[in-house]
Enzyme design. Sequence first.
Site, PDB file in Angstrom:
ATOM      1  N   ASP A 115       0.867  -1.185   0.000  1.00 39.90           N
ATOM      2  CA  ASP A 115       0.000   0.000   0.000  1.00 39.90           C
ATOM      3  C   ASP A 115       0.903   1.235   0.000  1.00 39.90           C
ATOM      4  O   ASP A 115       1.518   1.566   1.001  1.00 39.90           O
ATOM      5  CB  ASP A 115      -0.888  -0.032   1.255  1.00 39.90           C
ATOM      6  CG  ASP A 115      -2.109   0.858   1.134  1.00 39.90           C
ATOM      7  OD1 ASP A 115      -1.973   1.972   0.595  1.00 39.90           O
ATOM      8  OD2 ASP A 115      -3.183   0.439   1.595  1.00 39.90           O
ATOM      9  N   THR A 140      -6.434   3.869  -2.424  1.00 36.93           N
ATOM     10  CA  THR A 140      -6.326   2.475  -1.969  1.00 36.93           C
ATOM     11  C   THR A 140      -7.485   1.566  -2.398  1.00 36.93           C
ATOM     12  O   THR A 140      -7.256   0.464  -2.892  1.00 36.93           O
ATOM     13  CB  THR A 140      -6.183   2.451  -0.433  1.00 36.93           C
ATOM     14  OG1 THR A 140      -4.901   2.990  -0.123  1.00 36.93           O
ATOM     15  CG2 THR A 140      -6.279   1.049   0.129  1.00 36.93           C
ATOM     16  N   ASN A 143     -12.052   6.005  -2.104  1.00 43.45           N
ATOM     17  CA  ASN A 143     -12.194   5.323  -0.814  1.00 43.45           C
ATOM     18  C   ASN A 143     -13.566   5.617  -0.221  1.00 43.45           C
ATOM     19  O   ASN A 143     -14.219   4.750   0.333  1.00 43.45           O
ATOM     20  CB  ASN A 143     -11.104   5.777   0.165  1.00 43.45           C
ATOM     21  CG  ASN A 143      -9.741   5.226  -0.207  1.00 43.45           C
ATOM     22  OD1 ASN A 143      -9.645   4.150  -0.798  1.00 43.45           O
ATOM     23  ND2 ASN A 143      -8.699   5.951   0.129  1.00 43.45           N
ATOM     24  N   LYS A 153      -5.737  -2.799   6.771  1.00 40.05           N
ATOM     25  CA  LYS A 153      -6.923  -2.071   6.290  1.00 40.05           C
ATOM     26  C   LYS A 153      -7.989  -3.051   5.800  1.00 40.05           C
ATOM     27  O   LYS A 153      -7.680  -3.952   5.015  1.00 40.05           O
ATOM     28  CB  LYS A 153      -6.560  -1.174   5.102  1.00 40.05           C
ATOM     29  CG  LYS A 153      -5.646  -0.013   5.421  1.00 40.05           C
ATOM     30  CD  LYS A 153      -5.458   0.849   4.163  1.00 40.05           C
ATOM     31  CE  LYS A 153      -4.448   1.948   4.414  1.00 40.05           C
ATOM     32  NZ  LYS A 153      -4.180   2.746   3.185  1.00 40.05           N
ATOM     33  N   ASP A 154      -9.239  -2.832   6.190  1.00 32.79           N
ATOM     34  CA  ASP A 154     -10.300  -3.747   5.756  1.00 32.79           C
ATOM     35  C   ASP A 154     -10.441  -3.790   4.233  1.00 32.79           C
ATOM     36  O   ASP A 154     -10.593  -4.852   3.646  1.00 32.79           O
ATOM     37  CB  ASP A 154     -11.644  -3.398   6.428  1.00 32.79           C
ATOM     38  CG  ASP A 154     -12.034  -1.945   6.291  1.00 32.79           C
ATOM     39  OD1 ASP A 154     -12.074  -1.441   5.153  1.00 32.79           O
ATOM     40  OD2 ASP A 154     -12.302  -1.301   7.315  1.00 32.79           O
ATOM     41  N   ARG A 155     -10.340  -2.619   3.572  1.00 30.24           N
ATOM     42  CA  ARG A 155     -10.490  -2.623   2.105  1.00 30.24           C
ATOM     43  C   ARG A 155      -9.328  -3.325   1.415  1.00 30.24           C
ATOM     44  O   ARG A 155      -9.483  -3.835   0.308  1.00 30.24           O
ATOM     45  CB  ARG A 155     -10.673  -1.209   1.566  1.00 30.24           C
ATOM     46  CG  ARG A 155      -9.538  -0.230   1.851  1.00 30.24           C
ATOM     47  CD  ARG A 155      -9.982   1.191   1.456  1.00 30.24           C
ATOM     48  NE  ARG A 155      -8.973   2.234   1.685  1.00 30.24           N
ATOM     49  CZ  ARG A 155      -8.705   2.797   2.866  1.00 30.24           C
ATOM     50  NH1 ARG A 155      -9.352   2.390   3.945  1.00 30.24           N
ATOM     51  NH2 ARG A 155      -7.803   3.755   2.981  1.00 30.24           N
ATOM     52  N   ASP A 207      -0.933  -0.354  -4.691  1.00 32.71           N
ATOM     53  CA  ASP A 207      -2.264   0.173  -5.015  1.00 32.71           C
ATOM     54  C   ASP A 207      -2.200   1.618  -5.510  1.00 32.71           C
ATOM     55  O   ASP A 207      -3.183   2.157  -5.997  1.00 32.71           O
ATOM     56  CB  ASP A 207      -3.205   0.053  -3.809  1.00 32.71           C
ATOM     57  CG  ASP A 207      -2.661   0.755  -2.586  1.00 32.71           C
ATOM     58  OD1 ASP A 207      -1.448   1.050  -2.528  1.00 32.71           O
ATOM     59  OD2 ASP A 207      -3.458   1.018  -1.662  1.00 32.71           O
ATOM     60  N   HIS A 208      -1.028   2.218  -5.389  1.00 28.17           N
ATOM     61  CA  HIS A 208      -0.746   3.577  -5.879  1.00 28.17           C
ATOM     62  C   HIS A 208       0.653   3.889  -5.408  1.00 28.17           C
ATOM     63  O   HIS A 208       1.192   3.181  -4.555  1.00 28.17           O
ATOM     64  CB  HIS A 208      -1.735   4.610  -5.308  1.00 28.17           C
ATOM     65  CG  HIS A 208      -1.869   4.558  -3.811  1.00 28.17           C
ATOM     66  ND1 HIS A 208      -0.887   5.013  -2.951  1.00 28.17           N
ATOM     67  CD2 HIS A 208      -2.841   4.034  -3.022  1.00 28.17           C
ATOM     68  CE1 HIS A 208      -1.272   4.805  -1.708  1.00 28.17           C
ATOM     69  NE2 HIS A 208      -2.448   4.192  -1.712  1.00 28.17           N
TER      70      HIS A 208
HETATM   71 ZN   LIG Z   1      -2.780   6.514   1.201  1.00 25.69          ZN
END
Ligand SMILES: [Zn+2]
Length: 529
Positions: free
Chosen positions: A23, A64, A85, A146-148, A336-337
């Site tokens: 992440d 994310t 998000n 993180k849940d996502r 994710d970025h």
């Molecule tokens: Zn971030």
Amino acid sequence: MPVQAQVSSKENKPKLVVGIVVDQMRQEYFYKFQERYTEGGFKRLMNDGFMMTNGHYNYIPTYTGPGHASVYTGATPATHGIIANNWYVRSLGRSIYCAEDSTVTAVGGTAGNGKISPRNMYSTTITDELRFATNKRSKVVGIAIKDRGASLPAGHLGDAYWFDSKVGEFMTSSYYYEELPAWVKAFNAKKLAEKYLSGTWEPLFPIETYVQSIADDNDFEGPFIGKDNTAFPYDLKALMENNGEYGLISTTPFGNTLTLDMAYAAIEGEQLGKRGETDFLAVSFSSPDYIGHRFGPTAVELEDNYLRLDRELEAFFKYLDEEYGIGEYLVFLTADHAVADIVDYMKSEQVPAGNFNNRFILTQMRGFTSQKFGEGNWISSFSNEQVFINHELAKEKGVSVEVIQRALADFLLGFEGIKEVYTATDMRIHEYTQGKKSLLQMGYNHKASGDLLLILEPAWLSSSYKGTTHGTGYTYDTHVPIVFMGWNIKPGKSSRYATVTDIAPTLSIMLGTRLPNGATGQPIGEILD
Ligand SMILES: [Zn+2]
């Protein structure tokens, strides 16, 4: 490491696929810190894996939720619907969270952190397709702080576990289980978060050897509450109370350690890759993002985190070698970025940069629309650099939404920091193939996105005054690792432009599954042929 052994495989399918999302990771970090990487972590991926060195996100915004959804669906927000998000939903009159689901409840953890599922994601994932391909004999487990980062990769058919910052344990929701599996309960009973947070975060090497980063104590980074500088060491136990309790672990490298501890437990507990079917473990390391936001990409803290993550990965790959055999499992690593530099740091180096003041712009837009179209609240939301016009008011007053869009677009271009403004109408009637507008279009969802889409100047951020963020279509946010290693992967690299949406189609071809149903990416030929 014998290269041949990694390429050849006795089996016509891998025992396990391990998807790793870091992440917030720039491709640059592979090279920037490589002198002190071990042979078995990031360097092993570079040397034994196949790397697309010019891999990018191909849509805006680079956040994310959309990032994880895009990696696993092989599609962009235009299709999978995870447009940010959090985003404003007209029919509800409020913002929703990308992984929120009011119909489910917490299992383990605390109630407030359990209303989570992948239901807002409209397309299938590669993990879903693997489950379908084996009539659900293949298991899928998603793990992240993180849940996502856990629930979107695990897809609609997999299991997902995330970290509860209140009690310091991994949890899930009733979407997945009515009760935590025994192995998760046993893992939580070890109280590892508490253990890691009882110590101090010291740099791995003497502080003066972090020559790739700016001075440890500086004015650009965001200090923790209760500490008046951003210099090592960090007394975690003392910082916990005012910095999110167990959630503090997210902003330390020990968040990565904890995530991998949970991954090892999942492999054991579910016997992943040991049951004659290909299983899928989707791990997302959330901590690099928290560290990156607070300290920025120029920080000793960030460098230290990557040196430590490298060592964690070395141990992890070694473990996988022993459990499955070299070349018998397939790994991919991406992000994710990536991330922008800190605005004030860039200014200090004379690079044009700026802070975009959302609140100020919103006030200006409200004044402008009231004056032009009559009294009323014409702007329902200004979020994620998108403007949502009040369609009900427009209807009531008999003003065309398109006219308001055009007027606001022209008005907004008058402000410093705003480079381009596109309207929803533009997005619907044109097909853009080049430039930032094509990235906007790949992120534009006809039903969910706003009426105006802004592009800021390079190095302009709408964020807080210290630390940094991401979300744009500029290369500092889009250029991320795309590397595969292990089962049927020959070592190599290519600088051809590739996108993260190519990852899932590549996996589909390798595993012989259907493509995820919304996939728009293309299989990476260099890896397959
Ligand atoms: Zn971030």
